[in-house]
Scaffold this active site. Sequence first.
Site, PDB file in Angstrom:
ATOM      1  N   MET A 174      27.561 113.232  21.873  1.00 53.48           N
ATOM      2  CA  MET A 174      27.504 112.798  23.251  1.00 53.48           C
ATOM      3  C   MET A 174      28.541 111.737  23.554  1.00 53.48           C
ATOM      4  O   MET A 174      29.167 111.744  24.584  1.00 53.48           O
ATOM      5  CB  MET A 174      26.111 112.259  23.563  1.00 53.48           C
ATOM      6  N   CYS A 175      28.737 110.778  22.618  1.00 53.88           N
ATOM      7  CA  CYS A 175      29.593 109.633  22.924  1.00 53.88           C
ATOM      8  C   CYS A 175      30.175 109.050  21.660  1.00 53.88           C
ATOM      9  O   CYS A 175      29.823 109.432  20.547  1.00 53.88           O
ATOM     10  CB  CYS A 175      28.791 108.545  23.656  1.00 53.88           C
ATOM     11  N   GLY A 176      31.052 108.077  21.859  1.00 54.02           N
ATOM     12  CA  GLY A 176      31.523 107.227  20.788  1.00 54.02           C
ATOM     13  C   GLY A 176      31.271 105.795  21.200  1.00 54.02           C
ATOM     14  O   GLY A 176      31.493 105.424  22.358  1.00 54.02           O
ATOM     15  N   ASN A 186      25.054 106.622  21.942  1.00 48.91           N
ATOM     16  CA  ASN A 186      25.555 107.905  21.451  1.00 48.91           C
ATOM     17  C   ASN A 186      24.362 108.729  21.002  1.00 48.91           C
ATOM     18  O   ASN A 186      23.666 108.347  20.056  1.00 48.91           O
ATOM     19  CB  ASN A 186      26.520 107.697  20.283  1.00 48.91           C
TER      20      ASN A 186
END
Length: 574
Positions: free
Chosen positions: A1-3, A74
């Site tokens: 999803m993210c960093g 994340n």
Amino acid sequence: MCGIGAISFRQPRSADMVTALKSINRNQHARGPDGSGMTLAASSGIGMVRLRMRAEMAEPEPIPLGNECFAAYNGEVYWDGVTLPEGGMGEVLTLVGDQPEAVDGMFAIATLDRRQDNIRLQRDRFGIKPLYKREIEGGVAVASTIRGLIGAFGRPSVRHAAIEQFLAFGRPLDGGSFFDDISEVPRGTQWVMTGGQLVPETSLHAMSEPRTSFASEFVLPKTLRVALQSSLQRVQPSTRAMGLAVSGGLDSTILADQLAEMGVEDLRTVSIRVAGSSDGISNLSQLGIKARAAQSWTHTTRTVTPESFAHGVERAAAQMGEPSRMSSIPLYAALADCAADAGIVMLLVGEGADELFMGYSSYAAVTSGKATAISEFLIPSTRCPYLDALMGPGFAAQMKTFAHDIYPDIPAMAPLDRLRQIELDHSLGPLLQRADHLMMARSIEARTPFLHGSVPELALAVPAARHMAGGQNKALLRSAFPEVQSRPGPWRTKLPFRAPITDWLRGPLQSWLDATLRSGEELLVDLGLRRAGLNLVRADLARDRGAAYEVAYTLLSLIFWKRWLDEGANDAAR
């Protein structure tokens, strides 16, 4: 999803924080192409790049929580103990609430309290979402990737104990990384970053410690079937295109069968074919799915050849930030490329099933009951002469003792049950890292249905031997889905997702292997390996001794990793 990234200094250093967080965000951009940002306090700050799956487009990064609190997040929360929370802020509020241990999901989160000037870290119990910590000048930093930390703070020194463990086991066993000042934030834990230090706060449930107790006699095939169906429902919510990785194996075929029964339409399936192997499927008809929804599915394949595999081995170190003995790394990178080409942004994968349900044929060796069975599983006798030649006499025995210290015997636990507990760390950890790093490099989120809901608890409640009843791996999982087991298909024979490295290295890639070992000899010596051992490996390759090929592949990975370090690991765009 993210960093995500986070920094805590002992003294206020806002300019340094801005520079470092910008670098972390830039180096992790593929993990979050939909938005980025940072938030600072006096001596601490967080950064985040986002791949939006369910959150509102207007929600900023990091996520504001009110009362001067912000979160770099994340992952995905599928269940808050009652229902599916709203995406983004709703998920974060669940994690920072009173009962984070009740959450079902995959996550790594850094929550900044600007009033207290501290950051709270949390990581899911299986470590599905990665998080690494690094001691830096004047403080401490964390990020979703090792490459993010190297890009922001420069190349650290190589940890030679990790090289030794890598040669013996294929990975460091002691929780450290290949660098002196970088290590994983332990799975299933909460920490506080304050005053330039990282302080442990509490532990969530570890992956081998079930959150719910089930008596093994009540774990019936029907119970497991319902649990997996429920988990599969949980992990689906997304506003982005969903896909499924299918190999023709039992795990992915069960997932495909159940998704079709649920009426999921327009699913995009992907598969990797390996040249000269029967692994992977060329069309969906091979799965024999009868449900009408499958007629709307589209299937994309990609074939990995010896030549493309060699290129993938050369790229692997830069993609992972570490060497790896897994020959599946280039295959998984090809799977990520295939999924990206198919327009997939969220991909369902089967990680965890083999470790929970005793799926590997190699586990059968531990049923012997020999006191040394687990140590021999971790370091096969065929590897020992090479270890002693590469690192010095007695090295293999030393590493077996070391492994026993890391994974001591538990007298009250059957050897197979202890092996399963070990494999949830030794095998599953690297596989989850592989899935996350390689998929997120193509801005794709991998989700793991076998690791959610009550599926892990049910699997762990059953003695490992029962999962191997009748000489068949995954016996309970097979009996839970008899309609799959009863029809003919490729899943009836277990085929590991890996390249046929012995055949390829002794055949079409022989000259490439020889040239790489010769040109990389000084790099290996620089890492502490002995020339006599390297000569032994080359001599046994010339004699076509099978055990030498596994060791040679390990050396190849070290060579390409060392080249990546020496030629500029700071450049995250490489």
